[in-house]
Write an enzyme that holds these catalytic residues in place. Structure first.
Site, mmCIF file in Angstrom:
data_model
loop_
_atom_site.group_PDB
_atom_site.id
_atom_site.type_symbol
_atom_site.label_atom_id
_atom_site.label_comp_id
_atom_site.label_asym_id
_atom_site.label_seq_id
_atom_site.Cartn_x
_atom_site.Cartn_y
_atom_site.Cartn_z
ATOM 1 N N THR A 109 0.028 -2.437 9.368
ATOM 2 C CA THR A 109 -1.093 -3.215 8.859
ATOM 3 C C THR A 109 -0.548 -4.549 8.374
ATOM 4 O O THR A 109 0.229 -4.598 7.420
ATOM 5 C CB THR A 109 -1.811 -2.481 7.717
ATOM 6 O OG1 THR A 109 -2.346 -1.256 8.220
ATOM 7 C CG2 THR A 109 -2.950 -3.327 7.157
ATOM 8 N N LYS A 129 -9.090 -3.162 10.399
ATOM 9 C CA LYS A 129 -8.376 -2.411 9.365
ATOM 10 C C LYS A 129 -8.710 -2.962 7.977
ATOM 11 O O LYS A 129 -8.836 -2.197 7.008
ATOM 12 C CB LYS A 129 -6.869 -2.472 9.601
ATOM 13 C CG LYS A 129 -6.028 -1.688 8.582
ATOM 14 C CD LYS A 129 -6.347 -0.201 8.567
ATOM 15 C CE LYS A 129 -5.546 0.570 7.510
ATOM 16 N NZ LYS A 129 -4.113 0.694 7.833
ATOM 17 N N LYS A 165 -1.006 -4.291 -0.849
ATOM 18 C CA LYS A 165 -0.601 -5.224 0.210
ATOM 19 C C LYS A 165 -1.753 -5.453 1.175
ATOM 20 O O LYS A 165 -2.082 -6.594 1.524
ATOM 21 C CB LYS A 165 0.625 -4.657 0.930
ATOM 22 C CG LYS A 165 1.162 -5.498 2.075
ATOM 23 C CD LYS A 165 0.690 -4.993 3.434
ATOM 24 C CE LYS A 165 1.184 -3.600 3.752
ATOM 25 N NZ LYS A 165 0.732 -3.147 5.089
#
Length: 303
Positions: free
Chosen positions: A106, A181, A249
């Site tokens: 990701t 995502k 993150k």
């Protein structure tokens, strides 16, 4: 299912990054009969895969030079991917024309699109293919996989992705897997906040958490977070399937996307702040269900 490694129609495959997610994903490819070569920064994490028949190599470049037609990457962040792709011992230095890199990390959506452009000059296709489903989905081969990039390359690797995931979706041009995502992480974070608040309300009013979870999980309030992480919260299990620091993150990428697209995300901003509090208290390596610990402090109770 065959356990004997075989040369599939694509030849052998590579897998780089054998963490909580990557290791079981690579194992599933081996179990499905694919011949797999692996690399990980910590070599000891390769050992169980070598015992299953994988070849362990010494660098990402060595994996690319080994001749796989498809190379999977599953690491933590944008800089990790950049190093694996473009460092002196990286994939780009050794890749043969026609290689397809499938990146399950990701990372930043714009960077993913840039990586695809850079690799295209060397005749390499790059697909951004982040996953959702946690370590449970990685082990079971039931991940949700969201893919951006060249559609023909996607169709080529789709049979492999269907070994790793139950839901595999092509989302569009390079970077769109990462945008998807980010949307996923918005719902993950906000849903988990709702689970924690509902469980606090139950606990504070003397309602059995076990009974509450069972009662509502089959209705409109049911969710993956409730069924999987709600149970962990009830049991005081903070072990990570996905770490707080890693979700933070990801929420950083969400924040950047929201700013550049002028999409105010009020609920996401709130839950990001709660996760930041948790990380500041040294709990960044706990599972994301540890968000419940913030509510314990806010409400003066224990689950």
């Amino acid at each position: 299912m065959s356990t004997e490694p075989k040369e599939c129609c694509l030849g052998s495959v590579g897998f780089i990054g054998l963490g909580i997610m990557g290791q079981p994903m690579a194992e599933n490819l081996l179990k499905a009969g694919y011949k797999v070569c692996v690399w990980n920064r910590t070599e000891s994490k390769c050992e169980c895969l070598v015992e299953m028949g994988a070849d362990m190599l010494r660098s990402p470049g060595d994996v690319a030079a080994h001749g796989p037609k498809v190379l999977f990457v599953c690491v933590t962040g944008t800089e990790d991917v950049k190093e694996i792709l473009f460092s002196e011992k990286g994939i780009a230095k050794s890749a043969k024309q026609g290689l397809i890199v499938v990146d399950h990390s990701t990372i930043d959506a714009k960077e993913a699109a840039d990586f695809a452009d850079c690799l295209a000059g060397a005749g390499v296709k790059y697909l951004d293919a982040p996953v959702s489903g946690g370590d449970v989905g990685a082990k079971a081969g039931t991940l949700s996989i969201m893919v951006g990039g060249d559609e023909k390359a996607y169709e080529t690797v789709r049979p492999m992705l269907e070994v790793l995931g139950q839901k595999v979706n092509y989302m569009g041009k390079s970077g769109m897997g990462q945008v998807t995502k980010s949307c996923n992480q918005v719902m993950v974070a906000c849903n988990l906040m709702g689970v924690c608040e509902a469980m606090m309300l139950a606990k504070k009013n003397g309602l059995s958490l076990e009974k509450m979870i069972e009662a509502v999980s089959g209705g409109a309030a049911g969710s993956w977070s409730l069924s999987n992480l709600g149970v962990k919260i009830k049991d005081g299990d903070w072990s990570p399937g996905f770490m707080v620091k890693d979700l933070l993150k990801d929420l950083g990428f969400v924040s950047h996307l929201s700013q550049v697209s002028h999409a105010p995300l009020t609920g996401t901003n709130m839950v990001e702040t709660l996760f930041q509090v948790l990380a500041a208290e040294g709990e960044g390596e706990l599972g994301t269900q540890a968000l419940a610990k913030v509510y314990e402090k806010l409400g003066g109770f224990e689950f």
